[in-house]
Design an enzyme around this catalytic site. Structure first.
Site, PDB file in Angstrom:
ATOM      1  N   LYS A 143     -10.781   7.889 -12.395  1.00 48.55           N
ATOM      2  CA  LYS A 143     -10.914   7.707 -10.854  1.00 48.55           C
ATOM      3  C   LYS A 143     -12.194   8.893 -10.562  1.00 48.55           C
ATOM      4  O   LYS A 143     -12.173   9.562  -9.216  1.00 48.55           O
ATOM      5  CB  LYS A 143      -9.812   8.319 -10.679  1.00 48.55           C
ATOM      6  CG  LYS A 143      -8.626   7.312 -10.872  1.00 48.55           C
ATOM      7  CD  LYS A 143      -8.692   5.712 -10.598  1.00 48.55           C
ATOM      8  CE  LYS A 143      -7.402   4.924  -9.825  1.00 48.55           C
ATOM      9  NZ  LYS A 143      -8.009   4.423  -9.295  1.00 48.55           N
ATOM     10  N   ASP A 192      -8.272 -11.532  -6.401  1.00 48.84           N
ATOM     11  CA  ASP A 192      -7.270 -10.875  -7.903  1.00 48.84           C
ATOM     12  C   ASP A 192      -7.824 -11.564  -9.319  1.00 48.84           C
ATOM     13  O   ASP A 192      -8.033 -12.614  -9.142  1.00 48.84           O
ATOM     14  CB  ASP A 192      -5.948 -11.293  -7.229  1.00 48.84           C
ATOM     15  CG  ASP A 192      -3.951  -9.650  -7.980  1.00 48.84           C
ATOM     16  OD1 ASP A 192      -4.822  -8.611  -7.305  1.00 48.84           O
ATOM     17  OD2 ASP A 192      -5.061  -9.722  -9.232  1.00 48.84           O
ATOM     18  N   THR A 222       4.598   0.933  -5.144  1.00 50.19           N
ATOM     19  CA  THR A 222       3.465  -0.392  -5.891  1.00 50.19           C
ATOM     20  C   THR A 222       4.275  -0.471  -6.711  1.00 50.19           C
ATOM     21  O   THR A 222       4.813  -0.404  -7.813  1.00 50.19           O
ATOM     22  CB  THR A 222       2.084  -0.258  -5.117  1.00 50.19           C
ATOM     23  OG1 THR A 222       2.036   0.146  -6.836  1.00 50.19           O
ATOM     24  CG2 THR A 222       1.686   0.653  -4.059  1.00 50.19           C
ATOM     25  N   TYR A 229      -7.312   7.809 -16.660  1.00 52.60           N
ATOM     26  CA  TYR A 229      -6.949   7.215 -15.705  1.00 52.60           C
ATOM     27  C   TYR A 229      -8.019   8.375 -15.250  1.00 52.60           C
ATOM     28  O   TYR A 229      -8.563   8.087 -13.922  1.00 52.60           O
ATOM     29  CB  TYR A 229      -5.805   7.009 -15.121  1.00 52.60           C
ATOM     30  CG  TYR A 229      -5.215   6.596 -13.653  1.00 52.60           C
ATOM     31  CD1 TYR A 229      -5.495   5.403 -13.458  1.00 52.60           C
ATOM     32  CD2 TYR A 229      -5.335   7.313 -12.997  1.00 52.60           C
ATOM     33  CE1 TYR A 229      -4.873   5.018 -12.168  1.00 52.60           C
ATOM     34  CE2 TYR A 229      -4.967   7.202 -11.686  1.00 52.60           C
ATOM     35  CZ  TYR A 229      -4.677   5.519 -11.135  1.00 52.60           C
ATOM     36  OH  TYR A 229      -4.725   5.588 -10.181  1.00 52.60           O
ATOM     37  N   ILE A 275       2.373   6.261  -4.535  1.00 50.27           N
ATOM     38  CA  ILE A 275       2.417   5.085  -3.258  1.00 50.27           C
ATOM     39  C   ILE A 275       3.315   4.203  -4.337  1.00 50.27           C
ATOM     40  O   ILE A 275       3.197   3.500  -5.345  1.00 50.27           O
ATOM     41  CB  ILE A 275       1.164   4.862  -2.476  1.00 50.27           C
ATOM     42  CG1 ILE A 275      -0.069   5.113  -2.684  1.00 50.27           C
ATOM     43  CG2 ILE A 275       1.019   3.901  -1.931  1.00 50.27           C
ATOM     44  CD1 ILE A 275       0.150   5.821  -1.409  1.00 50.27           C
ATOM     45  N   ASN A 335     -10.904  -2.170  -4.724  1.00 48.25           N
ATOM     46  CA  ASN A 335      -9.359  -1.415  -5.491  1.00 48.25           C
ATOM     47  C   ASN A 335      -9.078  -2.163  -6.426  1.00 48.25           C
ATOM     48  O   ASN A 335      -7.876  -0.828  -7.108  1.00 48.25           O
ATOM     49  CB  ASN A 335      -8.328  -1.720  -3.807  1.00 48.25           C
ATOM     50  CG  ASN A 335      -7.276  -1.955  -4.485  1.00 48.25           C
ATOM     51  OD1 ASN A 335      -6.292  -0.904  -3.972  1.00 48.25           O
ATOM     52  ND2 ASN A 335      -6.325  -3.159  -4.651  1.00 48.25           N
TER      53      ASN A 335
HETATM   54  P1  NAP Z   1      -0.573  -2.632  -7.723  1.00 45.33           P
HETATM   55  O1  NAP Z   1       0.406  -3.385  -7.308  1.00 45.33           O
HETATM   56  O2  NAP Z   1      -0.279  -3.336  -9.991  1.00 45.33           O
HETATM   57  O3  NAP Z   1      -2.140  -3.389  -7.440  1.00 45.33           O
HETATM   58  C1  NAP Z   1      -3.321  -4.420  -8.575  1.00 45.33           C
HETATM   59  C2  NAP Z   1      -3.697  -5.566  -8.495  1.00 45.33           C
HETATM   60  O4  NAP Z   1      -5.104  -5.307  -8.999  1.00 45.33           O
HETATM   61  C3  NAP Z   1      -2.895  -6.022  -9.542  1.00 45.33           C
HETATM   62  O5  NAP Z   1      -2.701  -7.631  -8.728  1.00 45.33           O
HETATM   63  C4  NAP Z   1      -2.983  -6.095 -10.426  1.00 45.33           C
HETATM   64  O6  NAP Z   1      -3.037  -7.265 -11.120  1.00 45.33           O
HETATM   65  C5  NAP Z   1      -5.022  -6.653 -10.087  1.00 45.33           C
HETATM   66  N1  NAP Z   1      -5.906  -6.563 -11.069  1.00 45.33           N
HETATM   67  C6  NAP Z   1      -5.505  -5.165 -12.539  1.00 45.33           C
HETATM   68  N2  NAP Z   1      -6.245  -5.493 -13.239  1.00 45.33           N
HETATM   69  C7  NAP Z   1      -7.169  -6.506 -12.798  1.00 45.33           C
HETATM   70  C8  NAP Z   1      -8.592  -6.820 -12.889  1.00 45.33           C
HETATM   71  N3  NAP Z   1      -9.040  -6.381 -14.049  1.00 45.33           N
HETATM   72  N4  NAP Z   1      -9.623  -7.310 -12.269  1.00 45.33           N
HETATM   73  C9  NAP Z   1      -8.977  -7.694 -10.866  1.00 45.33           C
HETATM   74  N5  NAP Z   1      -7.505  -7.256 -10.316  1.00 45.33           N
HETATM   75  C10 NAP Z   1      -6.686  -6.882 -11.531  1.00 45.33           C
HETATM   76  O7  NAP Z   1      -1.161  -1.322  -8.736  1.00 45.33           O
HETATM   77  P2  NAP Z   1      -1.771  -1.026  -6.503  1.00 45.33           P
HETATM   78  O8  NAP Z   1      -0.687   0.716  -6.463  1.00 45.33           O
HETATM   79  O9  NAP Z   1      -1.370  -1.158  -5.215  1.00 45.33           O
HETATM   80  O10 NAP Z   1      -3.081   0.143  -7.199  1.00 45.33           O
HETATM   81  C11 NAP Z   1      -4.332  -0.578  -6.507  1.00 45.33           C
HETATM   82  C12 NAP Z   1      -5.402   1.130  -6.823  1.00 45.33           C
HETATM   83  O11 NAP Z   1      -4.900   2.281  -5.641  1.00 45.33           O
HETATM   84  C13 NAP Z   1      -5.933   1.059  -8.258  1.00 45.33           C
HETATM   85  O12 NAP Z   1      -7.004   1.160  -8.121  1.00 45.33           O
HETATM   86  C14 NAP Z   1      -4.765   2.504  -8.342  1.00 45.33           C
HETATM   87  O13 NAP Z   1      -5.318   3.127  -9.669  1.00 45.33           O
HETATM   88  C15 NAP Z   1      -4.869   3.244  -7.265  1.00 45.33           C
HETATM   89  N6  NAP Z   1      -4.229   3.839  -6.791  1.00 45.33           N
HETATM   90  C16 NAP Z   1      -2.394   3.710  -6.647  1.00 45.33           C
HETATM   91  C17 NAP Z   1      -1.700   5.064  -7.138  1.00 45.33           C
HETATM   92  C18 NAP Z   1      -0.129   4.338  -6.774  1.00 45.33           C
HETATM   93  O14 NAP Z   1       0.493   5.338  -7.132  1.00 45.33           O
HETATM   94  N7  NAP Z   1       0.135   3.570  -6.880  1.00 45.33           N
HETATM   95  C19 NAP Z   1      -1.977   6.101  -6.584  1.00 45.33           C
HETATM   96  C20 NAP Z   1      -3.515   6.965  -6.456  1.00 45.33           C
HETATM   97  C21 NAP Z   1      -4.616   5.610  -6.210  1.00 45.33           C
HETATM   98  P3  NAP Z   1      -1.763  -7.351 -11.865  1.00 45.33           P
HETATM   99  O15 NAP Z   1      -1.469  -7.329 -11.265  1.00 45.33           O
HETATM  100  O16 NAP Z   1      -2.261  -8.373 -13.029  1.00 45.33           O
HETATM  101  O17 NAP Z   1      -1.964  -5.972 -12.905  1.00 45.33           O
END
Ligand code: NAP
Length: 253
Positions: free
Chosen positions: A163, A40, A194, A159, A192, A93
């Site tokens: 994607k 991370d 998060t 985005y 989701i 991810n």
């Molecule tokens: P999240 O809770 O924000 O977790 C993402 C993690 O990645 C965080 O710890 C974040 O750190 C870290 N991160 C950000 N930029 C980074 C970088 N440059 N290098 C390494 N780590 C980095 O988000 P999530 O919802 O779990 O999302 C995970 C993935 O699922 C993403 O690719 C997102 O686009 C995708 N996704 C999410 C949803 C949704 O609704 N949540 C839907 C579809 C797809 P920080 O906390 O510092 O940002």
């Protein structure tokens, strides 16, 4: 006699594993016996997840890595190979939401940032994971796309472009390495619950978004992790180059 866990002897690297979907995947892989590389950008978050894995009796290693930097991706694979001697599974991810603006007003810096993390990050990830997997005798890569890898969302052009790119990139790598034992698939979650959402949106806005899903609610990180683990497992041995939605019916509307 204790039953063998499904990822015993395997090494799984998860990026963005300090929060949300990545955290759920890291914990689930560890529970199923994999040694997990918890990567991370935020060191303390990776540390917290690794401690949770260890407290539950699992094994892992943490690495601080910004996926938008090629050298960090090279480094995290090196960490995996040095610590555990192999790499079997990679979940690319890590991702960010980016600014919300119409395309004609979209901030240039925001565009670059989203493409760098959400698309270039996946390429850099695979660029170094694939050679390590070839040395390990094959593997499974799961790239985190989104429902927005299939359809539009006004004010989210960076985005959506990133994607969609992840889906194409995953297909390409899949056909290139299909005969060499590496499977590559992408996963498309709908909304989701998060920090990615809860940081940026109010509960009222989230309730509105929930109604866009025929199931009538947001998804959970654990529901996405279930699909990721299946794709990583030998149960999905004939599945490559595919996009799998986990979206409560969002794309079926
Ligand atoms: P999240 O809770 O924000 O977790 C993402 C993690 O990645 C965080 O710890 C974040 O750190 C870290 N991160 C950000 N930029 C980074 C970088 N440059 N290098 C390494 N780590 C980095 O988000 P999530 O919802 O779990 O999302 C995970 C993935 O699922 C993403 O690719 C997102 O686009 C995708 N996704 C999410 C949803 C949704 O609704 N949540 C839907 C579809 C797809 P920080 O906390 O510092 O940002």
């Amino acid at each position: 006699m204790e039953q063998m866990k499904q990822f015993e002897g395997k090494v799984a690297l998860v990026t963005g594993a300090g929060s949300g979907i990545g955290e759920a995947c890291a914990l689930a892989f560890a529970r199923e016996g994999a040694k997990v590389v918890v990567s991370d950008i935020v060191g303390e978050d990776a540390d917290r997840v690794l401690k949770a894995i260890e407290q539950a009796g699992g094994t892992g290693i943490e690495v601080r890595s910004d996926v938008s930097r090629a050298m960090d991706n090279e480094h995290q694979v090196k960490v995996a190979m040095e610590a555990f001697g192999r790499l079997d599974i990679a979940v690319n991810n890590a991702g960010i939401a980016g600014p919300a603006a119409l395309t004609g007003d979209y901030p240039l810096e925001g565009w670059e940032q989203v493409i760098n993390v959400n698309l270039n990050g996946v390429f850099y990830g695979m660029r170094y994971q694939i050679p390590a997997m070839l040395k390990s005798g094959g593997g499974s890569i799961i790239n985190m796309s989104s429902i927005l890898g299939q359809v539009s969302f006004a004010t989210a052009s960076a985005y959506v472009a990133a994607k969609h790119g992840v889906v194409g990139l995953s297909k390409n790598a899949a056909v290139e390495y299909a005969t060499q034992g590496i499977r590559v698939n992408s996963v498309g979650p709908a909304f989701i619950r998060t920090p990615l959402l809860t940081k940026n949106l109010s509960e009222e806005q989230l309730e509105g978004i929930a109604t866009m899903h025929p199931i009538g609610r947001l998804g959970t990180p654990e529901e996405v992790a279930e699909l990721v683990l299946w794709l990583a497992s030998d149960k999905a041995s004939f599945v490559t180059g595919a996009y799998y939605a986990v979206d409560g019916g969002y794309l079926a509307r």
